[in-house]
Design a protein around this motif. Structure first.
Motif, PDB file in Angstrom:
ATOM      1  N   GLN A   4       9.246  -0.857   0.982  1.00 60.98           N
ATOM      2  CA  GLN A   4       7.932  -0.530   0.449  1.00 60.98           C
ATOM      3  C   GLN A   4       7.645  -1.324  -0.811  1.00 60.98           C
ATOM      4  O   GLN A   4       8.532  -1.539  -1.622  1.00 60.98           O
ATOM      5  CB  GLN A   4       7.861   0.960   0.132  1.00 60.98           C
ATOM      6  CG  GLN A   4       7.934   1.782   1.380  1.00 60.98           C
ATOM      7  CD  GLN A   4       8.106   3.236   1.063  1.00 60.98           C
ATOM      8  OE1 GLN A   4       7.594   4.082   1.741  1.00 60.98           O
ATOM      9  NE2 GLN A   4       8.830   3.549   0.028  1.00 60.98           N
ATOM     10  N   LYS A 122       3.288  -3.908   4.777  1.00 62.63           N
ATOM     11  CA  LYS A 122       3.011  -3.620   6.184  1.00 62.63           C
ATOM     12  C   LYS A 122       1.586  -3.988   6.576  1.00 62.63           C
ATOM     13  O   LYS A 122       0.741  -4.264   5.728  1.00 62.63           O
ATOM     14  CB  LYS A 122       3.200  -2.124   6.427  1.00 62.63           C
ATOM     15  CG  LYS A 122       4.623  -1.626   6.240  1.00 62.63           C
ATOM     16  CD  LYS A 122       4.696  -0.145   6.631  1.00 62.63           C
ATOM     17  CE  LYS A 122       6.120   0.356   6.683  1.00 62.63           C
ATOM     18  NZ  LYS A 122       6.702   0.532   5.341  1.00 62.63           N
ATOM     19  N   SER A 221       4.524  12.518   6.337  1.00 67.90           N
ATOM     20  CA  SER A 221       3.740  11.566   5.550  1.00 67.90           C
ATOM     21  C   SER A 221       4.205  11.603   4.087  1.00 67.90           C
ATOM     22  O   SER A 221       4.139  12.629   3.424  1.00 67.90           O
ATOM     23  CB  SER A 221       2.250  11.916   5.650  1.00 67.90           C
ATOM     24  OG  SER A 221       1.515  11.157   4.737  1.00 67.90           O
ATOM     25  N   HIS A 223       3.084   9.802   1.441  1.00 69.64           N
ATOM     26  CA  HIS A 223       2.107   9.587   0.373  1.00 69.64           C
ATOM     27  C   HIS A 223       0.938  10.562   0.376  1.00 69.64           C
ATOM     28  O   HIS A 223       0.174  10.599  -0.593  1.00 69.64           O
ATOM     29  CB  HIS A 223       1.540   8.166   0.484  1.00 69.64           C
ATOM     30  CG  HIS A 223       2.582   7.092   0.460  1.00 69.64           C
ATOM     31  ND1 HIS A 223       3.333   6.812  -0.658  1.00 69.64           N
ATOM     32  CD2 HIS A 223       3.016   6.241   1.420  1.00 69.64           C
ATOM     33  CE1 HIS A 223       4.172   5.825  -0.379  1.00 69.64           C
ATOM     34  NE2 HIS A 223       3.995   5.465   0.871  1.00 69.64           N
TER      35      HIS A 223
HETATM   36  N1  FAQ Z   1       0.968   1.233  10.757  1.00 69.89           N
HETATM   37  O1  FAQ Z   1       2.760   8.437   3.886  1.00 69.89           O
HETATM   38  P1  FAQ Z   1       1.994   7.814   4.991  1.00 69.89           P
HETATM   39  C1  FAQ Z   1      -8.436  -1.815  11.689  1.00 69.89           C
HETATM   40  C2  FAQ Z   1       3.280   3.623   6.868  1.00 69.89           C
HETATM   41  S1  FAQ Z   1      -7.967  -1.301  10.190  1.00 69.89           S
HETATM   42  C3  FAQ Z   1       1.869   0.748   9.879  1.00 69.89           C
HETATM   43  O2  FAQ Z   1       1.193   8.716   5.849  1.00 69.89           O
HETATM   44  P2  FAQ Z   1      -0.406   6.610   3.890  1.00 69.89           P
HETATM   45  C4  FAQ Z   1      -9.688  -2.606  11.838  1.00 69.89           C
HETATM   46  C5  FAQ Z   1       2.680   3.798   5.483  1.00 69.89           C
HETATM   47  O3  FAQ Z   1       2.132   2.594   5.025  1.00 69.89           O
HETATM   48  C6  FAQ Z   1      -6.415  -0.479  10.475  1.00 69.89           C
HETATM   49  N2  FAQ Z   1       2.387   1.490   8.870  1.00 69.89           N
HETATM   50  O4  FAQ Z   1       1.103   6.615   4.389  1.00 69.89           O
HETATM   51  C7  FAQ Z   1      -9.558  -3.520  12.983  1.00 69.89           C
HETATM   52  C8  FAQ Z   1       3.903   4.250   4.731  1.00 69.89           C
HETATM   53  O5  FAQ Z   1       4.765   3.151   4.482  1.00 69.89           O
HETATM   54  P3  FAQ Z   1       4.911   2.461   3.003  1.00 69.89           P
HETATM   55  C9  FAQ Z   1      -5.766  -0.220   9.196  1.00 69.89           C
HETATM   56  C10 FAQ Z   1       1.940   2.760   8.757  1.00 69.89           C
HETATM   57  O6  FAQ Z   1      -0.671   5.269   3.330  1.00 69.89           O
HETATM   58  C11 FAQ Z   1      -9.834  -3.063  14.262  1.00 69.89           C
HETATM   59  C12 FAQ Z   1       4.626   5.120   5.725  1.00 69.89           C
HETATM   60  O7  FAQ Z   1       4.200   4.683   7.020  1.00 69.89           O
HETATM   61  N3  FAQ Z   1      -6.441   0.828   8.494  1.00 69.89           N
HETATM   62  O8  FAQ Z   1      -7.750  -1.501  12.549  1.00 69.89           O
HETATM   63  C13 FAQ Z   1       0.988   3.306   9.626  1.00 69.89           C
HETATM   64  O9  FAQ Z   1      -0.676   7.790   3.022  1.00 69.89           O
HETATM   65  C14 FAQ Z   1      -9.721  -3.926  15.345  1.00 69.89           C
HETATM   66  C15 FAQ Z   1       4.343   6.598   5.529  1.00 69.89           C
HETATM   67  O10 FAQ Z   1       2.998   6.957   5.915  1.00 69.89           O
HETATM   68  C16 FAQ Z   1      -6.085   1.189   7.249  1.00 69.89           C
HETATM   69  O11 FAQ Z   1      -5.209   0.601   6.662  1.00 69.89           O
HETATM   70  C17 FAQ Z   1       0.493   2.494  10.652  1.00 69.89           C
HETATM   71  N4  FAQ Z   1      -0.397   2.943  11.554  1.00 69.89           N
HETATM   72  O12 FAQ Z   1      -1.272   6.813   5.218  1.00 69.89           O
HETATM   73  C18 FAQ Z   1      -9.186  -4.837  12.792  1.00 69.89           C
HETATM   74  C19 FAQ Z   1      -6.887   2.319   6.638  1.00 69.89           C
HETATM   75  N5  FAQ Z   1       0.758   4.596   9.253  1.00 69.89           N
HETATM   76  O13 FAQ Z   1       3.571   1.908   2.638  1.00 69.89           O
HETATM   77  C20 FAQ Z   1      -9.081  -5.706  13.885  1.00 69.89           C
HETATM   78  C21 FAQ Z   1      -6.457   2.655   5.253  1.00 69.89           C
HETATM   79  C22 FAQ Z   1       1.550   4.837   8.191  1.00 69.89           C
HETATM   80  O14 FAQ Z   1       5.335   3.543   2.081  1.00 69.89           O
HETATM   81  C23 FAQ Z   1      -9.354  -5.239  15.161  1.00 69.89           C
HETATM   82  N6  FAQ Z   1      -5.137   3.247   5.209  1.00 69.89           N
HETATM   83  N7  FAQ Z   1       2.260   3.732   7.905  1.00 69.89           N
HETATM   84  O15 FAQ Z   1       5.930   1.386   3.199  1.00 69.89           O
HETATM   85  C24 FAQ Z   1      -4.901   4.574   5.347  1.00 69.89           C
HETATM   86  O16 FAQ Z   1      -5.809   5.367   5.562  1.00 69.89           O
HETATM   87  C25 FAQ Z   1      -3.474   5.034   5.180  1.00 69.89           C
HETATM   88  O17 FAQ Z   1      -2.735   4.014   4.550  1.00 69.89           O
HETATM   89  C26 FAQ Z   1      -2.781   5.435   6.537  1.00 69.89           C
HETATM   90  C27 FAQ Z   1      -1.319   5.814   6.226  1.00 69.89           C
HETATM   91  C28 FAQ Z   1      -3.478   6.632   7.146  1.00 69.89           C
HETATM   92  C29 FAQ Z   1      -2.784   4.269   7.526  1.00 69.89           C
END
Ligand code: FAQ
Length: 333
Positions: A4, A122, A221, A223
């Motif tokens: 991380q 990531k 989760s 964070h």
């Molecule tokens: N993939 O404690 P939490 C799109 C990691 S945009 C990889 O729950 P958090 C557009 C997380 O980083 C898609 N890693 O974490 C498009 C943490 O690891 P770390 C992206 C994941 O941050 C469409 C660990 O697991 N959207 O697709 C994932 O509170 C079509 C623990 O997890 C965003 O980034 C995952 N799925 O919640 C483009 C939205 N899930 O960092 C092209 C903003 C979790 O400690 C074509 N982000 N992890 O090493 C968020 O809302 C949040 O960051 C979450 C994760 C909900 C993704």
């Protein structure tokens, strides 16, 4: 690898009594829904959590171009090609707004890119799955952009001003992306038996990876608790996942396709669908770098970064020359 960049305090959210005066004032502003702006005082972990989340989000937009970009030359009609090209370009734009939002927190785009390319930061797990045929492009737009919107609409109200404003624009474009994917799915699902079979197969393969986009279940989760307290996140991972399932079930029904989950059923009492969780060990394996396309995606990004070095160097040399000329002219006046 895949360590991380930062780690917030997990569920160890500070109580009011444990907060310093600055932290209390900050929390009061967040609680009153006031936006935090770049020059405002903020706790170090708030800054670090935003850099982590916005940076990962930006990387996801950039890496997310690859599975679809791969199909631009193979789109079935000129119209589909033009639409897909515009969509993929939009994703590049989203990445750029997000890198700019992250830069307001004191990190450069180059630093973030280096974190990604060295495997320390990531990007979304979903982009480590392949797009095998044209139906997959429909399913990506329908499900992946659908899940992205579900997550991003609440983020328009996130507490950090530049992130919130980037989200407002991004969400408008994501709605168009989701509609174009659903439109492809409609054509396929109403087409020949072979096309309908392809659409069903795409749904079968991309359903659970789409559910994984919302992150681990709330109990795992790391964070969420702190990010919710700071209103960096507005909803929990499970709340958003549930909303996505409830929204997508009638859409699949309209297409005449079956969601690959025997346990999927409406729960009258909860007013929501019961559904099966994705395979969480697969999810953790993918985010550790072991998904079907991780190596390929990273190698493509590393090559693009290396191939673009001469452009970056040229632009920097041009900017230096321009600055030197300006300085010489000012000195001569
Ligand atoms: N993939 O404690 P939490 C799109 C990691 S945009 C990889 O729950 P958090 C557009 C997380 O980083 C898609 N890693 O974490 C498009 C943490 O690891 P770390 C992206 C994941 O941050 C469409 C660990 O697991 N959207 O697709 C994932 O509170 C079509 C623990 O997890 C965003 O980034 C995952 N799925 O919640 C483009 C939205 N899930 O960092 C092209 C903003 C979790 O400690 C074509 N982000 N992890 O090493 C968020 O809302 C949040 O960051 C979450 C994760 C909900 C993704």
């Amino acid at each position: 690898m895949y360590a991380q960049l930062v780690k917030t305090a997990g569920s160890g959210v500070k109580s009011r009594e444990e907060m310093s005066e600055n932290e209390q004032d900050f929390q009061n502003r967040v609680d009153a829904d006031q936006k935090i702006e770049p020059k405002d005082w903020m706790p170090d972990d708030y800054r670090a959590t935003l850099i982590r989340q916005i940076g990962q989000h930006a990387h996801s937009e950039i890496v997310g171009q690859l599975p679809e970009g791969n199909w631009i030359t193979r789109a079935p009609t000129l119209e589909r090609k033009a639409i897909l090209l515009a969509k993929v370009q939009d994703e590049a734009g989203h990445g750029l707004y997000l890198y700019c939002a992250a830069e307001t927190l004191g990190v450069t785009r180059d630093e973030l890119t280096e974190e990604l390319l060295s495997g320390r930061m990531k990007y979304s797990s979903i982009f480590n799955y392949p797009t095998l045929n044209w139906a997959d492009i429909g399913a990506v737009g329908w499900l992946v952009d659908g899940a992205a919107i579900m997550n991003q609409v609440p983020l328009q109200r996130t507490s950090y001003g530049p992130y919130s404003r980037a989200m407002i624009r991004i969400c408008k474009e994501e709605s168009f992306h989701q509609r174009q994917g659903y439109d492809i799915m409609m054509k396929m699902a109403q087409g020949t038996d072979a096309q309908k079979k392809m659409a069903q197969d795409a749904l079968n393969r991309l359903w659970y990876p789409s559910l994984m986009m919302f992150g681990p279940s709330d109990k795992d989760s790391v964070h969420s608790a702190q990010s919710l307290a700071w209103k960096i996140k507005i909803d929990t991972n499970d709340e958003l996942r549930q909303r996505f399932v409830d929204q997508t079930v009638p859409q699949a029904k309209y297409l005449g396709l079956t969601i690959p989950d025997e346990n999927l059923k409406w729960n009258e009492e909860r007013g929501a669908h019961d559904y099966s969780d994705p395979n969480w060990s697969e999810f953790f394996d993918v985010i550790k770098g072991n998904g079907p396309c991780n190596t390929d995606r990273m190698n493509t990004r590393i090559k693009a970064w290396e191939d673009g070095a001469w452009v970056r160097e040229g632009l920097m040399a041009h900017a230096d020359k321009k600055a030197a000329r300006k300085q010489a002219m000012t000195a001569a006046e």
